[in-house]
Design an enzyme around this catalytic site. Structure first.
Site, PDB file in Angstrom:
ATOM      1  N   ARG A 108       0.932  -1.205  -0.261  1.00 47.11           N
ATOM      2  CA  ARG A 108       0.014   0.000   0.029  1.00 47.11           C
ATOM      3  C   ARG A 108       0.862   1.265   0.002  1.00 47.11           C
ATOM      4  O   ARG A 108       1.571   1.749   1.092  1.00 47.11           O
ATOM      5  CB  ARG A 108      -0.978   0.097   1.176  1.00 47.11           C
ATOM      6  CG  ARG A 108      -1.955  -1.118   1.119  1.00 47.11           C
ATOM      7  CD  ARG A 108      -2.788  -1.051  -0.131  1.00 47.11           C
ATOM      8  NE  ARG A 108      -3.927  -2.079   0.117  1.00 47.11           N
ATOM      9  CZ  ARG A 108      -4.805  -2.308  -0.796  1.00 47.11           C
ATOM     10  NH1 ARG A 108      -4.925  -1.564  -1.710  1.00 47.11           N
ATOM     11  NH2 ARG A 108      -5.831  -3.073  -0.755  1.00 47.11           N
ATOM     12  N   ALA A 111     -10.732  -7.484  -0.917  1.00 46.74           N
ATOM     13  CA  ALA A 111     -11.752  -6.362  -0.827  1.00 46.74           C
ATOM     14  C   ALA A 111     -11.788  -5.462  -2.263  1.00 46.74           C
ATOM     15  O   ALA A 111     -10.798  -5.981  -3.089  1.00 46.74           O
ATOM     16  CB  ALA A 111     -11.072  -5.478   0.106  1.00 46.74           C
TER      17      ALA A 111
END
Length: 228
Positions: free
Chosen positions: A77, A89
């Site tokens: 990330r 997700a």
């Protein structure tokens, strides 16, 4: 009244209570979400300016196998400069698509899995002080693999995600120890651990109302339906 001044008998439940917006300005139009500035009327005498991310919302999936293990995937990330262990997700970026359909697709694309049993675990706003993002976390069980010739070709940060099956209690301990930081993972794992203590009694069906989702009255805001 309690010693700290809080009321003892009160319904602890968030409520819809929007304030009037006197003006909105687009600061930046992004590929996924926009940055906007709102002039919010708090009272007759007080108007404040608040900048926020106008976000389409997202879903996440706690994937639980027959041995009580949860699937975690390690993904880079960039905003935080870390590789985070996360549950599958994805964004609610298909207009009009029910959240459960998005969750099914994300599970297949990110984990090469399908699930026969789906339930709602928990709903949350990821950053209510600065973003409209509403997130619904589902629980997926009774798993089977996606056939090899039907699998999605992952790319970018998802291309080489490492996966691990972790006992649910161990994953919950990792959250409490400060080892896991992704909000959908933290909320989903703790909710799943709590439900596991109850033998998963009381889970909401996949069609449970979700008025926090943008446009929910036309998609996920209707009456509850059976399990997906």
């Amino acid at each position: 009244m309690s010693p700290d001044g809080a009321r003892e008998a009160v319904e602890v439940r968030d409520r819809v209570a929007p304030r009037p917006v006197a003006g909105r300005r687009l600061i930046h139009r992004g590929r996924i979400w926009d940055l906007v500035s709102d002039d919010v009327v708090l009272s007759e005498d007080v108007t404040v300016t608040r900048e926020l991310l106008d976000h389409p919302g997202a879903v996440a999936v706690v994937v639980l196998d027959d041995e009580g293990r949860v699937l975690l995937q390690r993904q880079y990330r960039h905003p935080v400069g870390r590789e985070l262990w996360e549950i599958p997700a994805g964004l609610l970026d298909v207009e009009g698509e029910p959240a459960i359909d998005t969750a099914r697709r994300e599970l297949a694309e990110e984990a090469d899995l399908r699930a026969e049993r789906w339930d709602v675990l928990v709903d949350l706003y990821t950053t209510p002080g600065g973003s409209t993002e509403a997130l619904r976390v589902f629980l997926a069980r009774d798993l089977s693999p996606v056939p090899v010739d039907e699998r999605f070709e992952r790319e970018h940060e998802e291309a080489d995600m490492e996966a691990a099956w972790v006992p649910l209690a161990e994953a919950a301990d990792a959250v409490l120890a400060g080892h896991l930081h992704n909000p959908s993972t933290v909320a989903g794992v703790l909710a799943a651990a709590r439900y596991a203590d109850r033998d998963f009694v009381g889970l909401r069906p996949t069609g449970a109302p979700w008025p926090e989702r943008r446009g929910a009255s036309m998609i996920d805001g209707g009456p509850p339906v059976g399990h997906g």
